[in-house]
Design an enzyme around this catalytic site. Structure first.
Site, PDB file in Angstrom:
ATOM      1  N   ARG A   1       0.824  -1.073  -0.014  1.00  0.00           N
ATOM      2  CA  ARG A   1      -0.091  -0.018   0.107  1.00  0.00           C
ATOM      3  C   ARG A   1       0.721   1.126  -0.167  1.00  0.00           C
ATOM      4  NH1 ARG A   1      -4.801  -1.600   4.346  1.00  0.00           N
ATOM      5  NH2 ARG A   1      -3.512  -3.249   4.731  1.00  0.00           N
TER       6      ARG A   1
ATOM      7  N   CYS B   1       0.039   0.663  16.240  1.00  0.00           N
ATOM      8  CA  CYS B   1      -0.428  -0.674  16.885  1.00  0.00           C
ATOM      9  C   CYS B   1      -0.316  -0.223  18.419  1.00  0.00           C
ATOM     10  CB  CYS B   1       0.524  -1.542  16.873  1.00  0.00           C
ATOM     11  SG  CYS B   1       2.261  -0.981  17.165  1.00  0.00           S
TER      12      CYS B   1
ATOM     13  N   GLU C   1      -9.682  -4.627  17.182  1.00  0.00           N
ATOM     14  CA  GLU C   1      -8.821  -3.289  16.858  1.00  0.00           C
ATOM     15  C   GLU C   1      -9.379  -2.717  15.672  1.00  0.00           C
ATOM     16  OE1 GLU C   1      -5.263  -4.479  14.551  1.00  0.00           O
ATOM     17  OE2 GLU C   1      -4.291  -2.896  15.820  1.00  0.00           O
TER      18      GLU C   1
HETATM   19  P1  NAD Z   1      -1.693  -6.753   7.230  1.00  0.00           P
HETATM   20  O1  NAD Z   1      -1.474  -8.032   7.816  1.00  0.00           O
HETATM   21  O2  NAD Z   1      -2.572  -6.471   6.131  1.00  0.00           O
HETATM   22  O3  NAD Z   1      -0.260  -6.750   6.028  1.00  0.00           O
HETATM   23  C1  NAD Z   1       1.072  -6.897   6.581  1.00  0.00           C
HETATM   24  C2  NAD Z   1       2.055  -7.449   5.538  1.00  0.00           C
HETATM   25  O4  NAD Z   1       1.257  -8.928   5.376  1.00  0.00           O
HETATM   26  C3  NAD Z   1       1.954  -6.737   4.364  1.00  0.00           C
HETATM   27  O5  NAD Z   1       3.161  -6.768   3.798  1.00  0.00           O
HETATM   28  C4  NAD Z   1       1.262  -7.522   3.437  1.00  0.00           C
HETATM   29  O6  NAD Z   1       1.632  -7.610   2.031  1.00  0.00           O
HETATM   30  C5  NAD Z   1       1.063  -9.193   4.048  1.00  0.00           C
HETATM   31  N1  NAD Z   1      -0.137  -9.715   3.745  1.00  0.00           N
HETATM   32  C6  NAD Z   1      -1.276  -9.189   3.889  1.00  0.00           C
HETATM   33  N2  NAD Z   1      -2.283 -10.441   3.801  1.00  0.00           N
HETATM   34  C7  NAD Z   1      -1.537 -11.241   3.669  1.00  0.00           C
HETATM   35  C8  NAD Z   1      -1.877 -12.872   3.720  1.00  0.00           C
HETATM   36  N3  NAD Z   1      -3.129 -13.257   3.587  1.00  0.00           N
HETATM   37  N4  NAD Z   1      -0.976 -13.632   3.714  1.00  0.00           N
HETATM   38  C9  NAD Z   1       0.489 -13.395   3.388  1.00  0.00           C
HETATM   39  N5  NAD Z   1       0.658 -12.214   3.774  1.00  0.00           N
HETATM   40  C10 NAD Z   1      -0.058 -11.104   3.768  1.00  0.00           C
HETATM   41  O7  NAD Z   1      -1.456  -5.376   8.038  1.00  0.00           O
HETATM   42  P2  NAD Z   1      -1.410  -3.858   7.735  1.00  0.00           P
HETATM   43  O8  NAD Z   1      -2.766  -3.572   7.386  1.00  0.00           O
HETATM   44  O9  NAD Z   1      -0.555  -3.428   6.597  1.00  0.00           O
HETATM   45  O10 NAD Z   1      -0.897  -2.993   9.084  1.00  0.00           O
HETATM   46  C11 NAD Z   1      -1.725  -2.940  10.082  1.00  0.00           C
HETATM   47  C12 NAD Z   1      -1.787  -4.031  11.266  1.00  0.00           C
HETATM   48  O11 NAD Z   1      -0.425  -4.220  11.405  1.00  0.00           O
HETATM   49  C13 NAD Z   1      -2.474  -3.552  12.516  1.00  0.00           C
HETATM   50  O12 NAD Z   1      -3.367  -4.652  12.878  1.00  0.00           O
HETATM   51  C14 NAD Z   1      -1.273  -3.003  13.582  1.00  0.00           C
HETATM   52  O13 NAD Z   1      -2.057  -3.226  14.704  1.00  0.00           O
HETATM   53  C15 NAD Z   1      -0.418  -4.239  13.004  1.00  0.00           C
HETATM   54  N6  NAD Z   1       0.930  -3.650  13.583  1.00  0.00           N
HETATM   55  C16 NAD Z   1       1.483  -4.324  14.768  1.00  0.00           C
HETATM   56  C17 NAD Z   1       2.816  -3.644  15.217  1.00  0.00           C
HETATM   57  C18 NAD Z   1       3.223  -4.446  16.310  1.00  0.00           C
HETATM   58  O14 NAD Z   1       4.361  -3.960  16.835  1.00  0.00           O
HETATM   59  N7  NAD Z   1       2.594  -5.427  17.052  1.00  0.00           N
HETATM   60  C19 NAD Z   1       3.312  -2.615  14.515  1.00  0.00           C
HETATM   61  C20 NAD Z   1       2.612  -2.016  13.300  1.00  0.00           C
HETATM   62  C21 NAD Z   1       1.524  -2.491  13.038  1.00  0.00           C
END
Ligand code: NAD
Length: 493
Positions: free
Chosen positions: A186, A290, A391
């Site tokens: 994104r 997060c 969330e």
């Molecule tokens: P997301 O899970 O949609 O995507 C994260 C990554 O996973 C991306 O690179 C994406 O390409 C990949 N991805 C997405 N769907 C997938 C699938 N089905 N199979 C394999 N890979 C896949 O997350 P997002 O929307 O980009 O980020 C927001 C989320 O991240 C929130 O839930 C937030 O709380 C979390 N987050 C957590 C922390 C932490 O330290 N715990 C830090 C930052 C963000």
């Protein structure tokens, strides 16, 4: 096809492989859109299996010589990288703000937290030492040695596209491994710029690589036999999937997931201070953090006063375009994500929570196509409500009334998530109980956001984290190395 440019002439991102920019061969992909204007900024083609094979092969070839480079030689490119990151911090922050929506100041702050990790990793000559003991047994000296393992991959989310790759990259290469980044599809443009600086910093070819793509690319990387380990940061369902499938494929894995962070406001707290900090924690980066405060557990004696102060603070928050002066809160990442947050607000209303401040139906003049929402505050939230448990990842905060500190801790600990928690109090006894009893990985007292410095680990508990070693600092050294024991005896001839 190799190039010196990170983007093709028609604006598609390239991969960085074996020290050069190469076109992605996949035909599927998606556009990168400025969330504040709706303007298309670039296109991300998704890497295929063949693209992934090429990246991993180059990384593993580079590992063969990089692993035996002297530790001092391994940190020299990191020193150059740090200087370049600082020199280009404003440019990087502009790109980040444009593709993500957060304000320029937030983007700069995020980058600063990323650079901190490069600084910490430059201390690898001491951090990687593993201990030794003379005369561990008769005539025997014994020591432990940390050794790198191969090629590691980091899969990162959209919300901190500049900082989160830097939770991993510096430690991975400093310990003698090769590193591959798969950024969020994104907002991948700041990663493209980071890798332009990687190129300039002079890491040996193949030691640091970038592969663009979506879910299929991630799954190919997880299954790839040439990959030693996976770091993941993103939502809980994907974190769980990555953790389970990487472990099943025999890899090291650490997977950080989503959050639902609670704040306790004691009847002893400085309420104006607590309201200001809570609001900025909830609404910074449009709530897409997060560590954002989601649910505030307020002592019943100060509930009404705190609610008024929080709404006042929310009224003072200026929503606008991230790069414009005076903006406190920028746009959300996509129109779909705005709908996702709006659905939660509607659910809250239907569940009987009181909408103390409604951030819907906001228009930012000059940016009518932007994905904006205003700060939204719910009162009378109870633990059984969906808005108290799931969330939301937007600028929405809910207030719940509690009778005492025991009830507050109990409510906090009932959450399935455990990423962060805050307490506002003037009582040391409450602070101490919070420190020992609150079930979250990042705890803050009299601070809204429990964000650790890079020399400490960063990671949650419960459904916010799958694994054992967290991101940043010393945990990364353990994650990226295996320890071998070395025993020696040299009897006189
Ligand atoms: P997301 O899970 O949609 O995507 C994260 C990554 O996973 C991306 O690179 C994406 O390409 C990949 N991805 C997405 N769907 C997938 C699938 N089905 N199979 C394999 N890979 C896949 O997350 P997002 O929307 O980009 O980020 C927001 C989320 O991240 C929130 O839930 C937030 O709380 C979390 N987050 C957590 C922390 C932490 O330290 N715990 C830090 C930052 C963000």
């Amino acid at each position: 096809m190799a190039s010196t440019e990170s983007l093709t002439d028609d604006g598609s991102v390239r991969n960085y492989v074996d020290g050069e920019w190469r076109e992605v061969t996949g035909s599927e992909g998606q556009d990168v859109v400025d969330p504040g204007t709706g303007e298309t900024l670039a296109h991300v083609p998704f890497s295929t299996e063949a693209d992934v094979d090429e990246v991993v092969a180059a990384a593993n070839t580079a590992f063969e010589s990089w692993r035996s480079e002297a530790v001092e030689a391994r940190i020299q490119p990191l020193f150059r990288f740090k200087t370049l990151l600082e020199e280009h911090q404003d440019d990087l922050a502009r790109t980040l703000s444009r593709e993500h929506g957060k304000t320029f100041a937030e983007a700069k702050g995020e980058l600063r937290r990323g650079i901190e990790n490069v600084e910490v990793a430059c201390g690898i000559p001491t951090m990687m030492q593993a201990g030794n003991l003379a005369n561990a047994a008769p005539d025997i000296d014994e020591s432990a040695v940390r050794r790198p393992l191969g090629t590691f991959v980091a899969i990162t989310p959209f919300n901190f596209p500049g900082m989160i790759p830097l939770w991993f990259l510096p430690y991975c290469v400093a310990t003698g491994n090769s590193f591959v980044l798969k950024p969020s599809e994104r907002d991948p443009l700041v990663a493209q710029q980071l890798f332009e600086l990687v190129d300039e910093a002079g890491f040996p070819d193949g030691v640091v690589s970038l592969v663009n793509g979506g879910a299929d690319t991630v799954n190919t990387l997880i299954e790839h036999e040439g990959v030693a380990g996976i770091s993941f940061v993103g939502s809980t369902p994907v974190a769980r999937h990555v953790y389970e499938s990487a472990a099943a494929a025999g890899k090291r894995v650490q997977a950080q997931g989503g959050a639902k962070n609670h704040v306790i406001v004691s009847d002893s707290a400085d309420l104006a201070f607590a309201a200001e900090k809570t609001l900025s924690s909830s609404c910074a980066c449009a709530g897409e953090r997060c560590l954002a405060n989601d649910v505030v557990l307020v002592h019943e004696d100060v509930y009404d006063e705190f609610a008024d102060l929080l709404v006042e603070a929310a009224d003072d928050y200026t929503v606008g375009y991230g790069l414009d002066e005076g903006t406190d809160m920028g746009a959300l990442i996509t129109p779909d994500h705005v709908d996702h947050v709006l659905n939660f607000i509607q659910t809250g209303v239907e569940e009987g929570a009181t909408l103390l401040r409604d951030g819907r139906d906001i228009t930012v003049e000059g940016y009518e196509d932007g994905n904006f929402l205003g700060p939204t505050v719910f009162g009378d939230v109870t633990g059984d409500m969906v808005i108290a448990r799931e969330e939301i990842f937007g600028p929405v905060v809910g207030l719940a009334k509690v009778a005492d500190f025991d009830e507050a801790i109990e409510t906090l600990n009932a959450s399935k998530f455990g990423n962060a928690a805050s307490l506002f109090t003037e009582r040391g006894s409450e602070a101490r109980r919070f420190k020992h009893e609150a079930e979250a990985g990042n705890l803050a007292v009299n601070a809204g956001t429990a964000a650790p410095m890079a020399f400490f680990h960063f990671g949650g508990q419960k459904e916010s984290f799958f694994g054992d070693l967290h991101a940043q600092g010393e945990d990364m050294i353990h994650f990226y190395t295996d320890k071998a024991i070395y025993i020696e005896r040299w009897p006189d001839a």
